[in-house]
Design a protein around this motif. Structure first.
Motif, PDB file in Angstrom:
ATOM      1  N   TYR A  93      -5.132   5.668  10.852  1.00  0.00           N
ATOM      2  CA  TYR A  93      -4.210   5.339   9.764  1.00  0.00           C
ATOM      3  C   TYR A  93      -4.767   4.139   9.008  1.00  0.00           C
ATOM      4  CZ  TYR A  93       0.438   5.071   7.597  1.00  0.00           C
ATOM      5  OH  TYR A  93       1.493   5.086   6.714  1.00  0.00           O
ATOM      6  N   PHE A  94      -4.869   4.257   7.683  1.00  0.00           N
ATOM      7  CA  PHE A  94      -5.543   3.213   6.884  1.00  0.00           C
ATOM      8  C   PHE A  94      -4.536   2.559   5.941  1.00  0.00           C
ATOM      9  CE2 PHE A  94      -8.343   1.079   4.022  1.00  0.00           C
ATOM     10  CZ  PHE A  94      -9.549   0.910   4.699  1.00  0.00           C
ATOM     11  N   MET A  95      -4.444   1.186   6.048  1.00  0.00           N
ATOM     12  CA  MET A  95      -3.542   0.409   5.212  1.00  0.00           C
ATOM     13  C   MET A  95      -4.366  -0.583   4.386  1.00  0.00           C
ATOM     14  SD  MET A  95      -0.702  -0.295   8.219  1.00  0.00           S
ATOM     15  CE  MET A  95       0.599  -0.910   7.170  1.00  0.00           C
ATOM     16  N   LEU A  96      -4.094  -0.625   3.097  1.00  0.00           N
ATOM     17  CA  LEU A  96      -4.809  -1.521   2.193  1.00  0.00           C
ATOM     18  C   LEU A  96      -3.965  -2.763   1.899  1.00  0.00           C
ATOM     19  CD1 LEU A  96      -6.488   0.781  -0.484  1.00  0.00           C
ATOM     20  CD2 LEU A  96      -7.654  -0.873   0.980  1.00  0.00           C
ATOM     21  N   LEU A  97      -4.566  -3.933   2.115  1.00  0.00           N
ATOM     22  CA  LEU A  97      -3.944  -5.202   1.719  1.00  0.00           C
ATOM     23  C   LEU A  97      -4.353  -5.497   0.283  1.00  0.00           C
ATOM     24  CD1 LEU A  97      -4.737  -7.356   4.863  1.00  0.00           C
ATOM     25  CD2 LEU A  97      -2.455  -6.807   4.037  1.00  0.00           C
ATOM     26  N   THR A  98      -3.374  -5.704  -0.589  1.00  0.00           N
ATOM     27  CA  THR A  98      -3.726  -5.892  -1.999  1.00  0.00           C
ATOM     28  C   THR A  98      -2.658  -6.659  -2.743  1.00  0.00           C
ATOM     29  OG1 THR A  98      -4.282  -4.717  -4.039  1.00  0.00           O
ATOM     30  CG2 THR A  98      -2.664  -3.680  -2.617  1.00  0.00           C
ATOM     31  N   SER A  99      -3.072  -7.299  -3.784  1.00  0.00           N
ATOM     32  CA  SER A  99      -2.132  -7.911  -4.728  1.00  0.00           C
ATOM     33  C   SER A  99      -1.963  -7.000  -5.935  1.00  0.00           C
ATOM     34  CB  SER A  99      -2.628  -9.288  -5.170  1.00  0.00           C
ATOM     35  OG  SER A  99      -3.942  -9.180  -5.732  1.00  0.00           O
ATOM     36  N   LYS A 100      -2.733  -5.889  -5.966  1.00  0.00           N
ATOM     37  CA  LYS A 100      -2.625  -4.915  -7.050  1.00  0.00           C
ATOM     38  C   LYS A 100      -1.510  -3.924  -6.716  1.00  0.00           C
ATOM     39  CE  LYS A 100      -7.622  -4.941  -7.925  1.00  0.00           C
ATOM     40  NZ  LYS A 100      -8.804  -4.083  -8.161  1.00  0.00           N
ATOM     41  N   TYR A 101      -0.762  -3.589  -7.727  1.00  0.00           N
ATOM     42  CA  TYR A 101       0.273  -2.603  -7.455  1.00  0.00           C
ATOM     43  C   TYR A 101       0.636  -1.805  -8.698  1.00  0.00           C
ATOM     44  CZ  TYR A 101       3.771  -0.608  -4.368  1.00  0.00           C
ATOM     45  OH  TYR A 101       4.483   0.249  -3.575  1.00  0.00           O
ATOM     46  N   PHE A 117       0.089   0.872   1.584  1.00  0.00           N
ATOM     47  CA  PHE A 117      -0.276  -0.376   0.918  1.00  0.00           C
ATOM     48  C   PHE A 117       0.595  -1.495   1.451  1.00  0.00           C
ATOM     49  CE2 PHE A 117      -1.420   3.002  -1.957  1.00  0.00           C
ATOM     50  CZ  PHE A 117      -2.647   2.597  -2.494  1.00  0.00           C
ATOM     51  N   LEU A 118      -0.014  -2.660   1.641  1.00  0.00           N
ATOM     52  CA  LEU A 118       0.713  -3.878   1.992  1.00  0.00           C
ATOM     53  C   LEU A 118       0.442  -4.907   0.896  1.00  0.00           C
ATOM     54  CD1 LEU A 118      -0.045  -4.140   5.816  1.00  0.00           C
ATOM     55  CD2 LEU A 118       2.187  -3.726   4.785  1.00  0.00           C
ATOM     56  N   ILE A 119       1.510  -5.364   0.247  1.00  0.00           N
ATOM     57  CA  ILE A 119       1.356  -6.305  -0.866  1.00  0.00           C
ATOM     58  C   ILE A 119       1.327  -7.728  -0.315  1.00  0.00           C
ATOM     59  CG2 ILE A 119       2.304  -7.067  -3.070  1.00  0.00           C
ATOM     60  CD1 ILE A 119       1.352  -4.147  -2.953  1.00  0.00           C
ATOM     61  N   LYS A 120       0.294  -8.450  -0.693  1.00  0.00           N
ATOM     62  CA  LYS A 120       0.143  -9.851  -0.261  1.00  0.00           C
ATOM     63  C   LYS A 120       1.059 -10.751  -1.096  1.00  0.00           C
ATOM     64  CE  LYS A 120      -4.385  -9.876  -0.811  1.00  0.00           C
ATOM     65  NZ  LYS A 120      -5.807 -10.271  -0.725  1.00  0.00           N
ATOM     66  N   ALA A 129       7.573  -2.845   9.914  1.00  0.00           N
ATOM     67  CA  ALA A 129       8.199  -1.622   9.411  1.00  0.00           C
ATOM     68  C   ALA A 129       7.139  -0.600   9.016  1.00  0.00           C
ATOM     69  CB  ALA A 129       9.089  -1.957   8.220  1.00  0.00           C
ATOM     70  N   ARG A 130       6.085  -1.098   8.335  1.00  0.00           N
ATOM     71  CA  ARG A 130       5.009  -0.188   7.929  1.00  0.00           C
ATOM     72  C   ARG A 130       4.256   0.358   9.156  1.00  0.00           C
ATOM     73  NH1 ARG A 130       5.703   0.780   2.350  1.00  0.00           N
ATOM     74  NH2 ARG A 130       6.149  -1.203   1.336  1.00  0.00           N
ATOM     75  N   LEU A 131       4.108  -0.492  10.158  1.00  0.00           N
ATOM     76  CA  LEU A 131       3.447  -0.032  11.377  1.00  0.00           C
ATOM     77  C   LEU A 131       4.304   0.993  12.117  1.00  0.00           C
ATOM     78  CD1 LEU A 131       1.965  -3.397  12.683  1.00  0.00           C
ATOM     79  CD2 LEU A 131       0.678  -1.404  11.901  1.00  0.00           C
ATOM     80  N   GLY A 132       5.635   0.872  12.006  1.00  0.00           N
ATOM     81  CA  GLY A 132       6.510   1.883  12.600  1.00  0.00           C
ATOM     82  C   GLY A 132       6.286   3.250  11.969  1.00  0.00           C
ATOM     83  N   VAL A 133       6.083   3.277  10.636  1.00  0.00           N
ATOM     84  CA  VAL A 133       5.766   4.532   9.958  1.00  0.00           C
ATOM     85  C   VAL A 133       4.432   5.069  10.465  1.00  0.00           C
ATOM     86  CG1 VAL A 133       5.223   5.581   7.726  1.00  0.00           C
ATOM     87  CG2 VAL A 133       7.085   3.904   7.906  1.00  0.00           C
ATOM     88  N   ALA A 134       3.429   4.138  10.582  1.00  0.00           N
ATOM     89  CA  ALA A 134       2.117   4.556  11.078  1.00  0.00           C
ATOM     90  C   ALA A 134       2.213   5.142  12.479  1.00  0.00           C
ATOM     91  CB  ALA A 134       1.157   3.368  11.077  1.00  0.00           C
ATOM     92  N   GLU A 135       3.043   4.544  13.319  1.00  0.00           N
ATOM     93  CA  GLU A 135       3.214   5.018  14.689  1.00  0.00           C
ATOM     94  C   GLU A 135       3.753   6.444  14.701  1.00  0.00           C
ATOM     95  OE1 GLU A 135       2.933   4.920  18.744  1.00  0.00           O
ATOM     96  OE2 GLU A 135       2.281   3.326  17.382  1.00  0.00           O
TER      97      GLU A 135
END
Length: 421
Positions: A93-101, A117-120, A129-135
């Motif tokens: 599972y791939f999550m991108l850390l970004t300030s772009k949205y 996506f995870l917004i910085k 919460a996002r990791l719960g979805v990934a799980e």
């Protein structure tokens, strides 16, 4: 870290203790996120660049990758594309850390293969919460992979079973052809010839004849319903019961004077009907013609049990369809099997065919039918014995363009023409 993040309770460890790879050129950012992941029970590894992350990925295959989008050299987007190009048999599972949205950024990230996506700056609550979805996604992927693996094992076993069944069917077909073979014999003034051409599988057709005594011959043609193992076994049983072997043939009997005799055709077919319904008790039936030929008088007594009508072709070429149809053997305890008598003079003959001949179809779907069979009989009126049967077979093959789907079987009973003088 916000006050809300500092007050988050420790989350229970994931059941599978997922391995998370953090990728960022910022050591501080990695440390902040790693602490939260560690508190939640995840195993955490860190990489300072896309190249370092690629090497770790190839060695250990993490469950989750959290990567900064913007990094010196290759970006997180490049890393995501590269990881998706690797077929490891396990999903990460791939999550991108970004300030772009922006919409374009989201489309670009999903196009590269990102899952989330995870917004910085990242809050601890949102991260978990996002990791719960990934799980949940990873659990479903693991269950699907497990189900697919089990399905492949089942398919493998089925393939092995099918291969074994195909080998058995080929051997059964070869055995059936040895039991029910084409032959031609002469009995006094009569020439008897048989045709047996399977359609490429084990089938239910059988034809043949056997001597009863010095002047009488038993003649049979049968077609067992279906084309599977049951029909093949029933055909083999019938072939044995009507064979030349006197101790197995159920039609033959010895009189009080020690002479060979036979059950009348009607009685024999009744006995087979009773046997199939009351003894074997299988979901099968067969059509049949059984006859007894007196080679001295030229008289033929026969019973038609659902089999296609025989044709008598007289010496002058005239054709007569005989028989009244009747019920197949194995349909009813109360079936009445009518016995008829035909007298054959010199040059006359009777042709008994299976429905694999009359019901064969041309490429346009039109069956040969009785009309087509009569045309073949008339065209080949001067041919005798196996020569006629081979010509018939060639005509049927030509009519169907070689695409027969049913067995083709026949018996030809010919009284030789009177010799001059």
């Amino acid at each position: 870290m916000s006050q809300a993040d500092r007050n988050l309770p420790n989350s229970p460890a994931p059941p599978s203790a997922r391995l998370v790879l953090l990728v960022s050129d910022s050591r501080a950012q990695r440390r902040m996120i790693a602490i939260q992941l560690d508190r939640a029970g995840y195993h955490v590894k860190e990489a300072g660049s896309a190249d370092e992350a690629m090497g770790f990925f190839l060695r250990e295959q993490p469950d989750i990758v959290i990567s900064d989008w913007i990094m010196p050299g290759r970006s997180g987007l490049d890393l995501c594309r590269d990881l998706r190009a690797i077929n490891t048999g396990q999903y990460s599972y791939f999550m991108l850390l970004t300030s772009k949205y922006s919409k374009d950024d989201i489309a670009q990230g999903f196009g590269a293969g990102a899952d989330e996506f995870l917004i910085k700056p990242v809050s601890g609550a949102e991260l978990l919460a996002r990791l719960g979805v990934a799980e949940r996604i990873l659990k479903m992927e693991q269950q699907l992979r497990k189900s697919n693996a089990e399905l492949q094992r089942v398919i493998g076993r089925l393939s092995d079973a099918q291969a074994a069944m195909d080998r058995d069917l080929k051997e059964a077909r070869a055995l059936q052809q040895r039991l029910i073979r084409e032959k031609s014999e002469q009995y006094g003034d009569f020439q008897l010839s048989s045709l047996m051409r399977p359609a490429g599988h084990i089938g239910g057709d059988m034809v043949g004849f056997f001597p009863i005594n010095d002047r009488r011959v038993g003649i049979f043609a049968a077609d067992v319903s279906g084309h599977g193992i049951t029909s093949a076994l029933l055909t083999a049983r019938l072939a044995a019961q009507l064979s030349d072997t006197t101790d197995q043939n159920i039609a033959l009997r010895i009189t009080d004077l020690g002479l060979f005799d036979a059950l009348p055709p009607r009685e024999l077919v009744k006995a087979l009907n009773t046997q199939l319904l009351n003894e074997l008790r299988i979901d099968a039936y067969f059509t049949m013609i059984y006859g007894e030929l007196d080679c001295l008088s030229g008289r033929l007594r026969l019973v038609q049990a659902g089999h296609p009508h025989p044709f008598v072709q007289r010496a002058d070429g005239r054709l007569e369809k005989i028989g009244n149809g009747g019920l197949p053997v194995g349909i009813s305890d109360h079936a009445a099997f009518e016995q008829i008598t035909i007298d054959l003079g010199p040059g006359d003959r009777i042709f008994i065919a299976s429905d694999g001949i009359t019901e064969c179809e041309c490429p346009g779907g039109q069956p040969l039918g009785d009309e087509g069979l009569c045309a073949i009989l008339q065209t080949n009126a001067t041919l005798r014995g196996n020569t006629f049967l081979e010509s018939l077979s060639w005509s049927v093959q030509t009519y169907t363009s070689g695409n027969r789907i049913d067995d083709m079987s026949a018996v030809l009973i010919e009284r030789l023409p009177a010799q001059p003088g």
